[in-house]
Motif scaffolding. Structure first.
Motif, PDB file in Angstrom:
ATOM      1  N   UNK A   4       0.829  -1.202   0.000  1.00 40.01           N
ATOM      2  CA  UNK A   4       0.000   0.000   0.000  1.00 40.01           C
ATOM      3  C   UNK A   4       0.863   1.250   0.000  1.00 40.01           C
ATOM      4  N   UNK A   5       0.273   2.333  -0.507  1.00 40.94           N
ATOM      5  CA  UNK A   5       0.907   3.636  -0.498  1.00 40.94           C
ATOM      6  C   UNK A   5      -0.084   4.629   0.111  1.00 40.94           C
ATOM      7  N   UNK A   6       0.436   5.547   0.901  1.00 44.47           N
ATOM      8  CA  UNK A   6      -0.399   6.600   1.479  1.00 44.47           C
ATOM      9  C   UNK A   6      -0.161   7.877   0.681  1.00 44.47           C
ATOM     10  N   UNK A   7      -1.261   8.479   0.195  1.00 47.54           N
ATOM     11  CA  UNK A   7      -1.177   9.731  -0.556  1.00 47.54           C
ATOM     12  C   UNK A   7      -1.942  10.771   0.245  1.00 47.54           C
ATOM     13  N   UNK A   8      -1.256  11.844   0.631  1.00 48.54           N
ATOM     14  CA  UNK A   8      -1.843  12.842   1.523  1.00 48.54           C
ATOM     15  C   UNK A   8      -1.482  14.246   1.040  1.00 48.54           C
ATOM     16  N   UNK A   9      -2.021  15.231   1.704  1.00 42.53           N
ATOM     17  CA  UNK A   9      -1.733  16.615   1.349  1.00 42.53           C
ATOM     18  C   UNK A   9      -2.746  17.154   0.355  1.00 42.53           C
ATOM     19  N   UNK A  10      -2.265  17.961  -0.571  1.00 46.70           N
ATOM     20  CA  UNK A  10      -3.147  18.656  -1.516  1.00 46.70           C
ATOM     21  C   UNK A  10      -3.488  17.790  -2.729  1.00 46.70           C
ATOM     22  N   UNK A  11      -4.213  16.705  -2.454  1.00 50.38           N
ATOM     23  CA  UNK A  11      -4.770  15.863  -3.516  1.00 50.38           C
ATOM     24  C   UNK A  11      -6.277  15.832  -3.335  1.00 50.38           C
TER      25      UNK A  11
END
Length: 127
Positions: free
Chosen positions: A23-30
């Motif tokens: 798994x990958x965590x994508x965070x912030x301004x998305x």
């Protein structure tokens, strides 16, 4: 190891009882931050696209990938703008990576301002 002493022609089968998905965590301004499965090989652009792309207030020059290698925490700064233009290669993303897309402060201020004051030229009460 079974051959010879215990069996003449051993036939061994292995069944996977449980597989751990990478798994990958994508965070912030998305647009849709979260934890996403990695299927096959995934690049930084693909990971951000999985999170429905960068938000309007994203700073595409400030994308950080956090990674742990041999129990050491590492971080790398990328410019998605430069990757999209072909100046730099699109880096591969691995399981347990954390991607944080930065925020452009000026765009955030403008967005907050236009949300707070939707009608230009009209006075509204201030608390």
């Amino acid at each position: 190891m079974l051959r010879g002493r215990y069996l003449k022609n051993p036939q061994v089968s292995v069944n996977v009882k449980e597989a751990r998905a990478q798994r990958v965590t994508v965070d912030g301004s998305v647009r849709d931050p979260g934890v996403y499965p990695i299927i096959g090989k995934m690049t930084l652009q693909q990971a951000i696209a999985t999170a429905k792309g960068a938000a309007d207030i994203a700073d595409l020059n400030k994308v950080v990938v956090f990674r742990t290698v041999n129990n050491q925490k590492l971080a790398a700064l990328f410019s998605l703008k430069d990757i999209r233009s072909g100046r730099y290669a699109d880096p591969q993303i691995y399981g347990n990576d954390i991607i944080v897309v930065g925020e452009n402060a000026a765009r955030r201020l403008l967005k907050d301002f236009t949300t707070s004051f939707p009608t230009v030229g009209s006075f509204i009460p201030i608390l």
